[in-house]
Design a protein around this motif. Sequence first.
Motif, PDB file in Angstrom:
ATOM      1  N   ALA A   1       0.817  -1.209   0.000  1.00 13.24           N
ATOM      2  CA  ALA A   1       0.000   0.000   0.000  1.00 13.24           C
ATOM      3  C   ALA A   1       0.852   1.262   0.000  1.00 13.24           C
ATOM      4  O   ALA A   1       1.908   1.309   0.620  1.00 13.24           O
ATOM      5  N   LYS A   2       0.352   2.279  -0.669  1.00  9.83           N
ATOM      6  CA  LYS A   2       0.969   3.602  -0.682  1.00  9.83           C
ATOM      7  C   LYS A   2       0.302   4.438   0.407  1.00  9.83           C
ATOM      8  O   LYS A   2      -0.787   4.097   0.869  1.00  9.83           O
ATOM      9  N   PRO A   3       0.923   5.555   0.808  1.00  8.42           N
ATOM     10  CA  PRO A   3       0.315   6.394   1.844  1.00  8.42           C
ATOM     11  C   PRO A   3      -1.091   6.884   1.501  1.00  8.42           C
ATOM     12  O   PRO A   3      -1.923   7.067   2.386  1.00  8.42           O
ATOM     13  N   SER A   4      -1.370   7.065   0.217  1.00 10.89           N
ATOM     14  CA  SER A   4      -2.676   7.579  -0.193  1.00 10.89           C
ATOM     15  C   SER A   4      -3.722   6.483  -0.406  1.00 10.89           C
ATOM     16  O   SER A   4      -4.865   6.782  -0.769  1.00 10.89           O
ATOM     17  N   SER A   5      -3.367   5.218  -0.167  1.00  7.35           N
ATOM     18  CA  SER A   5      -4.324   4.122  -0.322  1.00  7.35           C
ATOM     19  C   SER A   5      -5.517   4.329   0.596  1.00  7.35           C
ATOM     20  O   SER A   5      -5.377   4.819   1.716  1.00  7.35           O
ATOM     21  N   THR A   6      -6.688   3.952   0.130  1.00  8.28           N
ATOM     22  CA  THR A   6      -7.911   4.105   0.913  1.00  8.28           C
ATOM     23  C   THR A   6      -8.088   2.915   1.841  1.00  8.28           C
ATOM     24  O   THR A   6      -7.938   1.769   1.437  1.00  8.28           O
ATOM     25  N   VAL A   7      -8.402   3.207   3.096  1.00 15.30           N
ATOM     26  CA  VAL A   7      -8.649   2.184   4.103  1.00 15.30           C
ATOM     27  C   VAL A   7     -10.128   2.211   4.456  1.00 15.30           C
ATOM     28  O   VAL A   7     -10.710   3.275   4.639  1.00 15.30           O
ATOM     29  N   LYS A   8     -10.752   1.018   4.509  1.00 22.48           N
ATOM     30  CA  LYS A   8     -12.170   0.896   4.838  1.00 22.48           C
ATOM     31  C   LYS A   8     -12.330  -0.026   6.042  1.00 22.48           C
ATOM     32  O   LYS A   8     -11.435  -0.817   6.348  1.00 22.48           O
ATOM     33  N   VAL A   9     -13.468   0.060   6.700  1.00 22.52           N
ATOM     34  CA  VAL A   9     -13.773  -0.834   7.810  1.00 22.52           C
ATOM     35  C   VAL A   9     -13.752  -2.269   7.296  1.00 22.52           C
ATOM     36  O   VAL A   9     -14.294  -2.568   6.231  1.00 22.52           O
ATOM     37  N   GLY A  10     -13.070  -3.146   8.021  1.00 21.81           N
ATOM     38  CA  GLY A  10     -12.962  -4.548   7.629  1.00 21.81           C
ATOM     39  C   GLY A  10     -11.658  -4.885   6.925  1.00 21.81           C
ATOM     40  O   GLY A  10     -11.332  -6.057   6.774  1.00 21.81           O
ATOM     41  N   ASP A  11     -10.911  -3.878   6.496  1.00 21.29           N
ATOM     42  CA  ASP A  11      -9.629  -4.125   5.835  1.00 21.29           C
ATOM     43  C   ASP A  11      -8.632  -4.709   6.825  1.00 21.29           C
ATOM     44  O   ASP A  11      -8.651  -4.392   8.018  1.00 21.29           O
ATOM     45  N   GLU A  12      -7.745  -5.561   6.315  1.00 19.11           N
ATOM     46  CA  GLU A  12      -6.683  -6.148   7.127  1.00 19.11           C
ATOM     47  C   GLU A  12      -5.367  -5.484   6.748  1.00 19.11           C
ATOM     48  O   GLU A  12      -4.986  -5.458   5.583  1.00 19.11           O
ATOM     49  N   LEU A  13      -4.681  -4.934   7.750  1.00 12.84           N
ATOM     50  CA  LEU A  13      -3.405  -4.259   7.534  1.00 12.84           C
ATOM     51  C   LEU A  13      -2.287  -5.077   8.137  1.00 12.84           C
ATOM     52  O   LEU A  13      -2.430  -5.613   9.239  1.00 12.84           O
ATOM     53  N   LYS A  14      -1.174  -5.165   7.414  1.00 19.37           N
ATOM     54  CA  LYS A  14       0.047  -5.766   7.950  1.00 19.37           C
ATOM     55  C   LYS A  14       1.111  -4.682   7.910  1.00 19.37           C
ATOM     56  O   LYS A  14       1.316  -4.041   6.884  1.00 19.37           O
ATOM     57  N   ILE A  15       1.760  -4.477   9.055  1.00 17.29           N
ATOM     58  CA  ILE A  15       2.754  -3.418   9.180  1.00 17.29           C
ATOM     59  C   ILE A  15       4.035  -4.026   9.722  1.00 17.29           C
ATOM     60  O   ILE A  15       4.011  -4.720  10.747  1.00 17.29           O
ATOM     61  N   GLN A  16       5.137  -3.763   9.038  1.00 16.26           N
ATOM     62  CA  GLN A  16       6.432  -4.259   9.492  1.00 16.26           C
ATOM     63  C   GLN A  16       7.093  -3.203  10.372  1.00 16.26           C
ATOM     64  O   GLN A  16       7.385  -2.105   9.926  1.00 16.26           O
ATOM     65  N   PHE A  17       7.292  -3.554  11.634  1.00 15.07           N
ATOM     66  CA  PHE A  17       8.008  -2.716  12.586  1.00 15.07           C
ATOM     67  C   PHE A  17       9.325  -3.411  12.895  1.00 15.07           C
ATOM     68  O   PHE A  17       9.348  -4.363  13.681  1.00 15.07           O
TER      69      PHE A  17
END
Length: 92
Positions: A35-51
């Motif tokens: 995903a890019k910073p401007s990607s749209t996020v909606k309720v129910g979406d699953e996000l994976k973030i590498q920290f």
Amino acid sequence: MRLDKFLKLSRLIKRRTVAKDVSEQGRVWVNGREAKPSSTVKVGDELKIQFGQKLVTVRVELLSESTRKDDAAKMFTLLGEEPIKRESDSIL
């Protein structure tokens, strides 16, 4: 809502500029796609973030244009955290 704004408002990442940088580096995925910073996020979406050496998976539960610190945790559900194996670990 924009991905970088959601990450900041939900307090998964402290600053919006940091959220933008992390997304631009290819360390955030929305529903399995980079995903890019401007990607749209909606309720129910699953996000994976590498920290660093950890991969955090969350599901979007609520979108709000502004939020208080106490309510930020209600914006997502933590689905899991897993360590990222380095290539050098698998050789040994």
